[in-house]
Scaffold this motif. Structure first.
Motif, PDB file in Angstrom:
ATOM      1  N   ILE A  95       5.459   3.564  -4.083  1.00 26.67           N
ATOM      2  CA  ILE A  95       5.830   2.967  -2.803  1.00 26.67           C
ATOM      3  C   ILE A  95       5.134   1.628  -2.694  1.00 26.67           C
ATOM      4  CG2 ILE A  95       5.677   3.207  -0.293  1.00 26.67           C
ATOM      5  CD1 ILE A  95       5.738   6.282  -0.788  1.00 26.67           C
ATOM      6  N   ALA A  96       5.898   0.583  -2.416  1.00 18.88           N
ATOM      7  CA  ALA A  96       5.338  -0.768  -2.372  1.00 18.88           C
ATOM      8  C   ALA A  96       5.010  -1.172  -0.944  1.00 18.88           C
ATOM      9  CB  ALA A  96       6.319  -1.758  -2.984  1.00 18.88           C
ATOM     10  N   PHE A  97       3.842  -1.772  -0.757  1.00 16.28           N
ATOM     11  CA  PHE A  97       3.492  -2.369   0.526  1.00 16.28           C
ATOM     12  C   PHE A  97       4.012  -3.802   0.560  1.00 16.28           C
ATOM     13  CE2 PHE A  97       0.285   1.006   0.558  1.00 16.28           C
ATOM     14  CZ  PHE A  97       0.341   1.413   1.886  1.00 16.28           C
ATOM     15  N   LEU A  98       4.695  -4.142   1.642  1.00 14.71           N
ATOM     16  CA  LEU A  98       5.160  -5.514   1.841  1.00 14.71           C
ATOM     17  C   LEU A  98       4.519  -6.071   3.101  1.00 14.71           C
ATOM     18  CD1 LEU A  98       9.012  -5.534   1.103  1.00 14.71           C
ATOM     19  CD2 LEU A  98       7.142  -6.259  -0.385  1.00 14.71           C
ATOM     20  N   ALA A  99       3.937  -7.246   2.974  1.00 12.26           N
ATOM     21  CA  ALA A  99       3.349  -7.957   4.113  1.00 12.26           C
ATOM     22  C   ALA A  99       3.918  -9.372   4.114  1.00 12.26           C
ATOM     23  CB  ALA A  99       1.826  -7.969   4.017  1.00 12.26           C
ATOM     24  N   PRO A 100       5.171  -9.534   4.570  1.00 10.76           N
ATOM     25  CA  PRO A 100       5.844 -10.831   4.458  1.00 10.76           C
ATOM     26  C   PRO A 100       5.173 -11.957   5.215  1.00 10.76           C
ATOM     27  CG  PRO A 100       7.416  -9.079   4.943  1.00 10.76           C
ATOM     28  CD  PRO A 100       6.055  -8.512   5.141  1.00 10.76           C
ATOM     29  N   PHE A 101       4.314 -11.605   6.204  1.00  9.30           N
ATOM     30  CA  PHE A 101       3.671 -12.643   7.013  1.00  9.30           C
ATOM     31  C   PHE A 101       2.270 -12.983   6.526  1.00  9.30           C
ATOM     32  CE2 PHE A 101       6.160 -10.721  10.835  1.00  9.30           C
ATOM     33  CZ  PHE A 101       7.352 -11.172  10.277  1.00  9.30           C
ATOM     34  N   MET A 102       1.887 -12.472   5.357  1.00 14.04           N
ATOM     35  CA  MET A 102       0.512 -12.609   4.892  1.00 14.04           C
ATOM     36  C   MET A 102       0.030 -14.060   4.900  1.00 14.04           C
ATOM     37  SD  MET A 102      -2.192 -11.020   3.924  1.00 14.04           S
ATOM     38  CE  MET A 102      -1.737  -9.357   3.461  1.00 14.04           C
ATOM     39  N   ALA A 103       0.889 -14.989   4.514  1.00 14.51           N
ATOM     40  CA  ALA A 103       0.488 -16.405   4.443  1.00 14.51           C
ATOM     41  C   ALA A 103       1.059 -17.222   5.590  1.00 14.51           C
ATOM     42  CB  ALA A 103       0.938 -17.000   3.109  1.00 14.51           C
ATOM     43  N   MET A 104       1.602 -16.555   6.606  1.00 16.56           N
ATOM     44  CA  MET A 104       2.211 -17.259   7.733  1.00 16.56           C
ATOM     45  C   MET A 104       1.289 -17.291   8.945  1.00 16.56           C
ATOM     46  SD  MET A 104       6.136 -15.804   7.610  1.00 16.56           S
ATOM     47  CE  MET A 104       6.541 -16.558   9.198  1.00 16.56           C
ATOM     48  N   SER A 105       1.452 -18.312   9.750  1.00 15.69           N
ATOM     49  CA  SER A 105       0.750 -18.385  11.029  1.00 15.69           C
ATOM     50  C   SER A 105       1.624 -17.748  12.107  1.00 15.69           C
ATOM     51  CB  SER A 105       0.474 -19.842  11.409  1.00 15.69           C
ATOM     52  OG  SER A 105       1.691 -20.515  11.689  1.00 15.69           O
ATOM     53  N   LYS A 106       1.036 -17.481  13.257  1.00 15.29           N
ATOM     54  CA  LYS A 106       1.830 -16.925  14.353  1.00 15.29           C
ATOM     55  C   LYS A 106       2.824 -17.945  14.892  1.00 15.29           C
ATOM     56  CE  LYS A 106      -0.621 -12.947  16.167  1.00 15.29           C
ATOM     57  NZ  LYS A 106      -1.156 -12.572  14.856  1.00 15.29           N
TER      58      LYS A 106
ATOM     59  N   THR B 199      -2.143   4.442   5.242  1.00 12.27           N
ATOM     60  CA  THR B 199      -2.108   5.695   4.479  1.00 12.27           C
ATOM     61  C   THR B 199      -1.076   6.659   5.076  1.00 12.27           C
ATOM     62  OG1 THR B 199      -4.429   5.477   3.806  1.00 12.27           O
ATOM     63  CG2 THR B 199      -3.469   7.685   3.740  1.00 12.27           C
ATOM     64  N   LEU B 200      -1.066   6.770   6.398  1.00 17.36           N
ATOM     65  CA  LEU B 200      -0.097   7.652   7.054  1.00 17.36           C
ATOM     66  C   LEU B 200       1.328   7.132   6.877  1.00 17.36           C
ATOM     67  CD1 LEU B 200      -2.118   8.421  10.297  1.00 17.36           C
ATOM     68  CD2 LEU B 200      -1.661   9.987   8.408  1.00 17.36           C
ATOM     69  N   ALA B 201       1.492   5.820   6.903  1.00 17.01           N
ATOM     70  CA  ALA B 201       2.821   5.244   6.663  1.00 17.01           C
ATOM     71  C   ALA B 201       3.275   5.530   5.238  1.00 17.01           C
ATOM     72  CB  ALA B 201       2.793   3.742   6.929  1.00 17.01           C
ATOM     73  N   HIS B 202       2.361   5.491   4.291  1.00 14.38           N
ATOM     74  CA  HIS B 202       2.667   5.808   2.897  1.00 14.38           C
ATOM     75  C   HIS B 202       3.110   7.269   2.779  1.00 14.38           C
ATOM     76  CE1 HIS B 202       1.829   6.692  -1.390  1.00 14.38           C
ATOM     77  NE2 HIS B 202       2.004   5.399  -1.604  1.00 14.38           N
ATOM     78  N   ALA B 203       2.406   8.169   3.468  1.00 19.79           N
ATOM     79  CA  ALA B 203       2.771   9.591   3.448  1.00 19.79           C
ATOM     80  C   ALA B 203       4.137   9.811   4.088  1.00 19.79           C
ATOM     81  CB  ALA B 203       1.710  10.411   4.178  1.00 19.79           C
ATOM     82  N   TYR B 204       4.404   9.115   5.171  1.00 23.98           N
ATOM     83  CA  TYR B 204       5.695   9.233   5.855  1.00 23.98           C
ATOM     84  C   TYR B 204       6.813   8.709   4.945  1.00 23.98           C
ATOM     85  CZ  TYR B 204       8.866   9.020   9.930  1.00 23.98           C
ATOM     86  OH  TYR B 204       9.902   9.199  10.824  1.00 23.98           O
TER      87      TYR B 204
END
Length: 236
Positions: A164-175, A112-117
């Protein structure tokens, strides 16, 4: 694939100085016109991650703002707080289906704070390094949660679901795959030497996978991932 795209835009990246967010920053530098790092001090036991975050930001020549959210320890419970002696691998006292390291609504607050920023900066994207494959039992690292939060925040800020779009490019990736990506981005040594993941905040000895106590859930996850990386992904 999202990791193959480039964006003629700027982004705010939730940044802890750990493996996930640092690998994400390496990728974001190549994919975005501008990258703004946003870190959080929430009285975490492993506050050394913030020291590493500052070092990494300087090495990558990226701006980093750190917000003080230390009040969280006053209103909720987690083994990650510096004032809590509980072991991080125990069940959470308020929900046995979660590990004790879970901080209730931490990610919701961070995002939420990142969205505001991002709104203030005129940035188009918020980047987060969460993964629902290696998410350590945290329900707020799943795509369903992230999509729902994006919709709610955009409805509040713009009156519509888009904004504002949230991107989580690692959502389906393993470490292990993240280690491979860092290698492809010429940042593997940066990850091993400078990032911090250990919940106990221990950085006395460098192991093959990096620094840490070697016993907490975060260290075990990272250690196993690095072994998988060596077996399946490492390039000679």
């Amino acid at each position: 694939m999202i990791l193959e795209k480039t964006y003629n835009a700027s982004c705010v990246l939730c940044f802890s100085g750990g493996q996930d967010s640092t690998t994400l920053a390496l990728w974001a530098q190549k994919a975005f016109q501008q990258v703004h790092l946003l870190g959080f001090n929430y009285a975490q036991k492993h506050a050394i991650e913030l020291e590493q975050a500052q070092k990494i930001a300087q090495l990558l020549n990226l701006p980093l703002k750190v917000l003080d959210l230390s009040f969280l320890q006053e209103i909720t419970l987690s083994a990650l707080f510096a004032n809590n002696p509980q072991k991080s691998n125990a069940p959470h006292p308020k929900n046995p289906n979660l590990p004790a390291s879970f901080v209730p609504d931490r990610n919701a607050l961070f995002f939420t704070l990142a969205h505001a920023y991002a709104f203030n900066l005129g940035a188009n994207f918020v980047l987060v390094g969460v993964s629902q494959q290696d998410y350590s039992g945290y329900f707020d690292c799943r795509k369903e949660f992230l999509d729902s939060l994006q919709t709610s925040l955009n409805l509040g800020a713009f009156g519509i679901k888009e904004g504002i779009a949230f991107l989580a490019p690692f959502m389906a990736m393993s470490k292990a795959q993240e280690f491979a990506l860092a290698q492809d981005l010429d940042g593997l040594e940066l990850i091993l030497e400078h990032t911090h993941t250990c919940y106990e905040g221990i950085r006395g000895v460098r192991h093959a996978y990096g620094y840490g106590c070697g016993a907490c859930p975060a260290c075990r996850l990272r250690q196993n991932a690095y072994a998988e990386f060596l077996n399946h992904y490492k390039q000679d």
